[in-house]
Each structure stands twice: as C-alpha cells, then as structure tokens.
Design an enzyme around this catalytic site. Structure first.
Site, mmCIF file in Angstrom:
data_model
loop_
_atom_site.group_PDB
_atom_site.id
_atom_site.type_symbol
_atom_site.label_atom_id
_atom_site.label_comp_id
_atom_site.label_asym_id
_atom_site.label_seq_id
_atom_site.Cartn_x
_atom_site.Cartn_y
_atom_site.Cartn_z
ATOM 1 N N ARG A 190 0.807 -1.241 0.029
ATOM 2 C CA ARG A 190 0.005 0.078 -0.024
ATOM 3 C C ARG A 190 0.890 1.410 0.152
ATOM 4 O O ARG A 190 1.939 1.198 0.718
ATOM 5 C CB ARG A 190 -0.861 -0.014 1.488
ATOM 6 C CG ARG A 190 -1.861 -0.986 1.246
ATOM 7 C CD ARG A 190 -3.069 -0.795 0.223
ATOM 8 N NE ARG A 190 -4.162 -1.582 0.014
ATOM 9 C CZ ARG A 190 -4.208 -2.706 -0.428
ATOM 10 N NH1 ARG A 190 -3.181 -2.821 -1.504
ATOM 11 N NH2 ARG A 190 -5.259 -3.483 -0.636
ATOM 12 N N HIS A 233 -0.129 -0.320 -9.813
ATOM 13 C CA HIS A 233 -0.767 -1.396 -8.918
ATOM 14 C C HIS A 233 -1.247 -2.681 -9.794
ATOM 15 O O HIS A 233 -2.400 -3.004 -9.598
ATOM 16 C CB HIS A 233 -1.952 -0.748 -7.978
ATOM 17 C CG HIS A 233 -2.140 -1.426 -6.660
ATOM 18 N ND1 HIS A 233 -2.437 -0.706 -5.453
ATOM 19 C CD2 HIS A 233 -2.111 -2.698 -6.352
ATOM 20 C CE1 HIS A 233 -2.436 -1.767 -4.538
ATOM 21 N NE2 HIS A 233 -2.348 -2.810 -4.793
HETATM 22 C C1 COI Z 1 -5.068 -6.398 -2.835
HETATM 23 O O1 COI Z 1 -5.464 -7.417 -3.083
HETATM 24 O O2 COI Z 1 -5.039 -5.858 -1.481
HETATM 25 C C2 COI Z 1 -4.346 -5.606 -3.774
HETATM 26 O O3 COI Z 1 -3.580 -4.940 -3.541
HETATM 27 C C3 COI Z 1 -4.957 -5.705 -5.331
HETATM 28 C C4 COI Z 1 -6.090 -4.762 -5.496
HETATM 29 C C5 COI Z 1 -5.467 -3.259 -5.652
HETATM 30 C C6 COI Z 1 -6.958 -5.137 -6.627
#
Ligand code: COI
Length: 325
Positions: A231, A292
C-alpha cells in the site's frame, strides 16, 4: 441470494458468470466504485462485493445495512479502505480475499531485479538509440542483503523465491512464522541498517501508515533500494522524494502510491492529474513505478472473484468463512 459486485473489470465478468451459475446467486455487476451516491443500487441485495478504490466508511456501511445488505466482501487482500471497526460495531460481517501470494511475490522480486540492473534507464536509452553503458553498472542479488518487513503469506513467498538467488534475507514481523526457513528474523533497526534492498508487505493501518519515513530512511544504508507492492501510504511520499533527491535512496520500485485511488486502473490519458508527487517521482531514472498490478494474473483474478462471491454465500449460510475479518 442476490449480490451486487462493484468495480467489475472486463476480465472478471466471465468468472462472475460462472460462479453465479454454480452457486445459484443472482449477480448485479457494475463498473462503478461504491459510494453513497450509488448505494441505492444495492437495494434488495443480500451482499456487496467490491475492490479497493472506494472509501467504505461508516456512513456507507450504515446505508448498506439500511438497504438490507447483510455481508460485505472485498475482492482484495487489503482492507484498509473499509471502516472495519464500524462494520463490527453494527454487526455487518466483512471478509476479504485470499488469493495465492505467488503473483505479488514474483512481481516484488522482479522490481528488485529491475532496480539493481538500472533497467528503466537502459530501456529509455534503447528507445533513442543510445546504447551506452555509463551508469548502468549493476549489482547481483546473491551478493546483497534483502530485508522483508512483514512475513505473512506474500512476505514469506518473497523469502522463499529469494532463497533461490542465494542472497542473505532478513525479516521483521511481530508475528514470526514459517518464513524462518528462508530468512533470519531480526529487529527492525537491523533490517534498516543492513538491508541493501528493503521490501514491505504489511497491512496498512494506523500503526503502519508512513512506517517508512524520514527517521527510518535515516537509519538505512546509503543507496538502499525500497520496494512497495503493498500500500502506498506505508511510505511517506515526501520522505521518498527527499531520499531520491539527496541520493540517500539508490532506487525505488513502487507498484502502489499514496492517493492512487481514482488514478490507478483508470485510463486518465486525457486528464489533468493532480497528484503532483506521483508525476514528480515518476520522472527519476532510478524510480520504477507501475499501476498497482502485481496482483494481476490469471490465477489471482479468478480467486479474487471466487472469494468475493463465495465469502458472502458462506457467511450468510453458515456464519463462517476462512477470511472473515
Ligand atoms: C489487494 O488485493 O490487496 C491488492 O492490492 C490488489 C487490489 C488493488 C486489486
């Protein structure tokens, strides 16, 4: 049972269709990001499933509950976009996804390799017929120490992959698990002091927000490479910019970015984007940034949709699901 799925991408549709049929669930699919303004589309739905772009705050949770929603699932592993404390308070069960960690772990190691071999600069040069080698002197992973912050499923898989490269791997986590087969657990300051590369695989919460900041960077080796496939807000962006400008940081591999919501995963080609730090950091030759997408593999997407739908069905039928938060 009726479920509304928000933020549905094209590549998810066939999986939703398959699962809807298999589980006998009526599915409403929308590309929209959940917010108060479109909450009414959940009227008559037993469950809501979403990805990570919306801000599922107390007000929105109250509204879903008022509309009759009895369970919420996020098709992401991370759940920092959901006010979990409020969901608990009002008795609205929330579950997250549990897709295989392989895609993100491999991507993490790829970013490490791109950074230590100056791949971005090399790629740029090739585009303009500059075949020079100056400044592209690389390092080999086997000679480096990699620090892993957070040894959950992804951090552990990163350690396992790295064991094949022969590098020294240090790990930090409050909970120590089976990663100890592939790394040496140590304290945080040792990871900061000894890591040539440091990668972070922690949940974002009030304790971990801006964990990588001026103070922690100060403790690190000159030339350290930082990787973030978790994140954006785990790292203080201003501190990263200073670190790059002052050449304390040797490189950054960032698959996520603070305030990426509404930008990443969208085609914003013709828009004026107001995230200045993002545009500024992106221009450095030693900063690799991607949208991302570490999660984005055939294997993971299927599991994300499956967890999203199955989680709601299971919680509503049995009160249980393996990722009930
Ligand atoms: C998650 O699964 O936590 C991710 O970071 C992927 C999402 C942004 C689709």
């Amino acid at each position: 049972m009726k479920i509304i799925a928000y933020e549905v991408r094209e590549d998810e549709r066939q999986y939703f269709d398959e699962l809807g049929e298999k589980l006998g669930v009526e599915l409403v699919l929308t590309e929209e990001v959940p917010c108060l303004g479109n909450a009414s589309v959940a009227t008559g739905c037993d469950g809501v499933t979403t990805l990570g772009q919306g801000n599922i705050n107390a007000e929105l949770l109250d509204e879903y509950q008022r509309l009759g929603v009895r369970c919420l699932s996020t098709r992401t592993v991370g759940y920092d976009h959901i006010d979990l404390a409020h969901a608990k308070k009002i008795g609205l069960p929330v579950c997250n996804a549990c897709y295989g960690p392989g895609g993100v772990a491999e991507y993490t190691v790829m970013l490490m390799l791109l950074c230590i071999r100056h791949y971005k600069a090399a790629l740029w040069r090739m585009q303009v017929n500059d075949y020079s080698l100056g400044g592209l002197y690389g390092r080999e992973l086997r000679n480096l120490t990699v620090g892993i912050l957070g040894t959950g499923r992804i951090g552990t898989q990163v350690a396992q992959i790295l064991s094949g490269f022969g590098c020294r791997v240090l790990g930090y986590d409050v909970y120590q698990g089976k990663a100890s087969q592939w790394l040496t657990y140590t304290d945080l300051d040792t990871v900061y002091r000894e890591g040539d590369i440091i990668t972070i695989h922690l949940n974002l919460n009030e304790k971990t927000r801006h964990m990588i900041n001026r103070e922690s960077i100060e403790k690190m080796k000159p030339g350290v490479i930082l990787i973030n496939c978790a994140r954006g807000a785990l790292m203080d962006t201003d501190a990263l910019i200073d670190g790059i400008e002052q050449k304390k940081l040797g490189g950054l591999g960032l698959d996520c970015f603070e305030h990426e919501e509404g930008i990443y995963h969208q085609n914003r080609r013709d828009d004026i984007i107001s995230n200045r730090s993002m545009a500024y950091l992106r221009q450095f030759p030693n900063v690799v940034m991607t949208q991302h997408m570490a999660f984005f593999t055939d294997a993971a997407v299927y599991d994300m949709v499956k967890c999203g739908v199955e989680g709601i069905c299971s919680v509503l039928k049995t009160g249980k699901y393996e990722t009930l938060l």
